[in-house]
Scaffold this motif. Sequence first.
Motif, PDB file in Angstrom:
ATOM      1  N   PRO A 120       0.814  -1.228   0.000  1.00  0.00           N
ATOM      2  CA  PRO A 120       0.000   0.000   0.000  1.00  0.00           C
ATOM      3  C   PRO A 120       0.842   1.269   0.000  1.00  0.00           C
ATOM      4  O   PRO A 120       0.432   2.296  -0.555  1.00  0.00           O
ATOM      5  CB  PRO A 120      -0.815  -0.121   1.297  1.00  0.00           C
ATOM      6  CG  PRO A 120      -0.888  -1.594   1.556  1.00  0.00           C
ATOM      7  CD  PRO A 120       0.421  -2.149   1.073  1.00  0.00           C
ATOM      8  N   GLY A 121       2.020   1.205   0.601  1.00  0.00           N
ATOM      9  CA  GLY A 121       2.888   2.368   0.622  1.00  0.00           C
ATOM     10  C   GLY A 121       3.406   2.765  -0.743  1.00  0.00           C
ATOM     11  O   GLY A 121       3.818   3.906  -0.964  1.00  0.00           O
ATOM     12  N   ALA A 122       3.397   1.818  -1.688  1.00  0.00           N
ATOM     13  CA  ALA A 122       3.883   2.101  -3.041  1.00  0.00           C
ATOM     14  C   ALA A 122       2.860   2.847  -3.887  1.00  0.00           C
ATOM     15  O   ALA A 122       3.208   3.421  -4.919  1.00  0.00           O
ATOM     16  CB  ALA A 122       4.268   0.797  -3.740  1.00  0.00           C
ATOM     17  N   GLU A 123       1.614   2.857  -3.453  1.00  0.00           N
ATOM     18  CA  GLU A 123       0.549   3.484  -4.241  1.00  0.00           C
ATOM     19  C   GLU A 123       0.610   5.003  -4.130  1.00  0.00           C
ATOM     20  O   GLU A 123       1.013   5.558  -3.116  1.00  0.00           O
ATOM     21  CB  GLU A 123      -0.823   2.993  -3.764  1.00  0.00           C
ATOM     22  CG  GLU A 123      -1.028   1.498  -3.877  1.00  0.00           C
ATOM     23  CD  GLU A 123      -0.872   0.978  -5.295  1.00  0.00           C
ATOM     24  OE1 GLU A 123      -1.327   1.667  -6.231  1.00  0.00           O
ATOM     25  OE2 GLU A 123      -0.286  -0.108  -5.473  1.00  0.00           O
ATOM     26  N   MET A 124       0.189   5.669  -5.212  1.00  0.00           N
ATOM     27  CA  MET A 124       0.059   7.116  -5.165  1.00  0.00           C
ATOM     28  C   MET A 124      -1.024   7.494  -4.149  1.00  0.00           C
ATOM     29  O   MET A 124      -1.984   6.745  -3.949  1.00  0.00           O
ATOM     30  CB  MET A 124      -0.315   7.677  -6.544  1.00  0.00           C
ATOM     31  CG  MET A 124       0.728   7.414  -7.612  1.00  0.00           C
ATOM     32  SD  MET A 124       2.268   8.306  -7.308  1.00  0.00           S
ATOM     33  CE  MET A 124       3.323   7.618  -8.588  1.00  0.00           C
ATOM     34  N   VAL A 125      -0.870   8.644  -3.512  1.00  0.00           N
ATOM     35  CA  VAL A 125      -1.877   9.085  -2.544  1.00  0.00           C
ATOM     36  C   VAL A 125      -3.218   9.231  -3.252  1.00  0.00           C
ATOM     37  O   VAL A 125      -3.279   9.463  -4.464  1.00  0.00           O
ATOM     38  CB  VAL A 125      -1.477  10.407  -1.863  1.00  0.00           C
ATOM     39  CG1 VAL A 125      -0.257  10.200  -0.979  1.00  0.00           C
ATOM     40  CG2 VAL A 125      -1.226  11.509  -2.886  1.00  0.00           C
ATOM     41  N   ASP A 126      -4.292   9.078  -2.498  1.00  0.00           N
ATOM     42  CA  ASP A 126      -5.631   9.033  -3.075  1.00  0.00           C
ATOM     43  C   ASP A 126      -5.948  10.229  -3.963  1.00  0.00           C
ATOM     44  O   ASP A 126      -6.609  10.085  -4.998  1.00  0.00           O
ATOM     45  CB  ASP A 126      -6.678   8.935  -1.963  1.00  0.00           C
ATOM     46  CG  ASP A 126      -6.685   7.574  -1.283  1.00  0.00           C
ATOM     47  OD1 ASP A 126      -6.152   6.611  -1.883  1.00  0.00           O
ATOM     48  OD2 ASP A 126      -7.216   7.472  -0.160  1.00  0.00           O
ATOM     49  N   GLU A 127      -5.482  11.405  -3.585  1.00  0.00           N
ATOM     50  CA  GLU A 127      -5.795  12.608  -4.365  1.00  0.00           C
ATOM     51  C   GLU A 127      -5.192  12.576  -5.759  1.00  0.00           C
ATOM     52  O   GLU A 127      -5.658  13.278  -6.663  1.00  0.00           O
ATOM     53  CB  GLU A 127      -5.295  13.863  -3.641  1.00  0.00           C
ATOM     54  CG  GLU A 127      -5.921  14.110  -2.286  1.00  0.00           C
ATOM     55  CD  GLU A 127      -5.109  13.512  -1.148  1.00  0.00           C
ATOM     56  OE1 GLU A 127      -5.126  14.110  -0.065  1.00  0.00           O
ATOM     57  OE2 GLU A 127      -4.461  12.454  -1.355  1.00  0.00           O
ATOM     58  N   LEU A 128      -4.146  11.759  -5.940  1.00  0.00           N
ATOM     59  CA  LEU A 128      -3.396  11.741  -7.199  1.00  0.00           C
ATOM     60  C   LEU A 128      -3.396  10.361  -7.852  1.00  0.00           C
ATOM     61  O   LEU A 128      -2.471  10.001  -8.569  1.00  0.00           O
ATOM     62  CB  LEU A 128      -1.959  12.206  -6.958  1.00  0.00           C
ATOM     63  CG  LEU A 128      -1.787  13.531  -6.208  1.00  0.00           C
ATOM     64  CD1 LEU A 128      -0.311  13.833  -5.994  1.00  0.00           C
ATOM     65  CD2 LEU A 128      -2.463  14.671  -6.951  1.00  0.00           C
ATOM     66  N   LYS A 129      -4.430   9.583  -7.628  1.00  0.00           N
ATOM     67  CA  LYS A 129      -4.497   8.230  -8.175  1.00  0.00           C
ATOM     68  C   LYS A 129      -4.484   8.253  -9.706  1.00  0.00           C
ATOM     69  O   LYS A 129      -5.221   9.017 -10.335  1.00  0.00           O
ATOM     70  CB  LYS A 129      -5.780   7.535  -7.716  1.00  0.00           C
ATOM     71  CG  LYS A 129      -5.785   7.113  -6.257  1.00  0.00           C
ATOM     72  CD  LYS A 129      -4.906   5.906  -6.034  1.00  0.00           C
ATOM     73  CE  LYS A 129      -5.039   5.381  -4.612  1.00  0.00           C
ATOM     74  NZ  LYS A 129      -4.084   4.295  -4.336  1.00  0.00           N
ATOM     75  N   PRO A 130      -3.672   7.424 -10.328  1.00  0.00           N
ATOM     76  CA  PRO A 130      -3.697   7.317 -11.792  1.00  0.00           C
ATOM     77  C   PRO A 130      -5.032   6.750 -12.272  1.00  0.00           C
ATOM     78  O   PRO A 130      -5.644   5.914 -11.598  1.00  0.00           O
ATOM     79  CB  PRO A 130      -2.560   6.336 -12.094  1.00  0.00           C
ATOM     80  CG  PRO A 130      -1.700   6.340 -10.868  1.00  0.00           C
ATOM     81  CD  PRO A 130      -2.624   6.597  -9.722  1.00  0.00           C
ATOM     82  N   LEU A 131      -5.469   7.210 -13.432  1.00  0.00           N
ATOM     83  CA  LEU A 131      -6.641   6.626 -14.063  1.00  0.00           C
ATOM     84  C   LEU A 131      -6.227   5.324 -14.752  1.00  0.00           C
ATOM     85  O   LEU A 131      -5.039   5.048 -14.951  1.00  0.00           O
ATOM     86  CB  LEU A 131      -7.240   7.602 -15.073  1.00  0.00           C
ATOM     87  CG  LEU A 131      -7.719   8.946 -14.508  1.00  0.00           C
ATOM     88  CD1 LEU A 131      -8.342   9.795 -15.623  1.00  0.00           C
ATOM     89  CD2 LEU A 131      -8.707   8.747 -13.360  1.00  0.00           C
ATOM     90  N   GLU A 132      -7.202   4.539 -15.131  1.00  0.00           N
ATOM     91  CA  GLU A 132      -6.938   3.191 -15.650  1.00  0.00           C
ATOM     92  C   GLU A 132      -6.005   3.190 -16.854  1.00  0.00           C
ATOM     93  O   GLU A 132      -5.171   2.301 -17.003  1.00  0.00           O
ATOM     94  CB  GLU A 132      -8.262   2.523 -16.022  1.00  0.00           C
ATOM     95  CG  GLU A 132      -8.115   1.075 -16.467  1.00  0.00           C
ATOM     96  CD  GLU A 132      -9.459   0.422 -16.754  1.00  0.00           C
ATOM     97  OE1 GLU A 132      -9.461  -0.731 -17.224  1.00  0.00           O
ATOM     98  OE2 GLU A 132     -10.499   1.061 -16.518  1.00  0.00           O
ATOM     99  N   ASP A 133      -6.111   4.194 -17.722  1.00  0.00           N
ATOM    100  CA  ASP A 133      -5.354   4.191 -18.971  1.00  0.00           C
ATOM    101  C   ASP A 133      -4.057   4.986 -18.887  1.00  0.00           C
ATOM    102  O   ASP A 133      -3.370   5.165 -19.894  1.00  0.00           O
ATOM    103  CB  ASP A 133      -6.230   4.758 -20.102  1.00  0.00           C
ATOM    104  CG  ASP A 133      -5.672   4.436 -21.476  1.00  0.00           C
ATOM    105  OD1 ASP A 133      -5.234   3.286 -21.694  1.00  0.00           O
ATOM    106  OD2 ASP A 133      -5.658   5.334 -22.339  1.00  0.00           O
ATOM    107  N   GLU A 134      -3.688   5.459 -17.703  1.00  0.00           N
ATOM    108  CA  GLU A 134      -2.484   6.267 -17.561  1.00  0.00           C
ATOM    109  C   GLU A 134      -1.280   5.407 -17.204  1.00  0.00           C
ATOM    110  O   GLU A 134      -1.390   4.446 -16.442  1.00  0.00           O
ATOM    111  CB  GLU A 134      -2.719   7.359 -16.515  1.00  0.00           C
ATOM    112  CG  GLU A 134      -3.748   8.387 -16.991  1.00  0.00           C
ATOM    113  CD  GLU A 134      -4.171   9.389 -15.945  1.00  0.00           C
ATOM    114  OE1 GLU A 134      -4.802  10.393 -16.326  1.00  0.00           O
ATOM    115  OE2 GLU A 134      -3.904   9.172 -14.745  1.00  0.00           O
TER     116      GLU A 134
END
Length: 238
Positions: A120-134
Amino acid sequence: MDKLQTLYYEFIPTGEAKMKIDPAKTALLVVDMQNQFISRDGLDAQVAREKGMFDKWESFYDRIDNVAIPNNKKLLDFFRANQLEVTFGRIACHHKDGRDRSPVQRRPGWNNILLPIGDPGAEMVDELKPLEDEIVVNKTTDSVLSGTNYEFLLRNMGIETVVCTGVVTDQCVASTVRSLADAGFEVILVEDACAAATKELHDAEIMIMNQIYCQVMSTDETIQFISEEIEQRSVVQK
């Protein structure tokens, strides 16, 4: 940003060095805006609290919360609204024990980063989540280019200019900006969408990189600059 010039470029007005870009060949790159590094609940913040050092990091998290995240979100919204390329680079190793990491990410201290893909620490913070196609590239190096296929992807998409943001200014962001410049890309570094451990480190690195490796702009300046280019091309096409 004339105030961000070093002696090397003091005699060249910033306006004379302003780049020309094609928005259709421009990508946003968000670097390492991950839970572990920038969340007040992330592992780095927890370690700082345990060591009684969080007060030294308070200004970093204040800048993240009040400046860097909002400006990254603003840029993401602008790029997405104009159907421009959005990409992310993140620190994440393949092996659970981190044996695939580069030496720079095994050194004792803050840079000893063990962050496997899926953590979970590797994920971008919720405000900056990548979209599916990015595009999201995983790196075990400081630079997003080194040790990844990011440059290859940019070439495939015809990208010529990269707008760079993220953390930390004086390490992974700086390494990425230099690599992009050396690879022949034009780079815009968005100063108020980045952060370093201290303001002094941030300001020093920004000043060093400006004009030779990149053009330093604010979020609003970046959006205005690209918007003007989009408008000019729209008028020409009509």
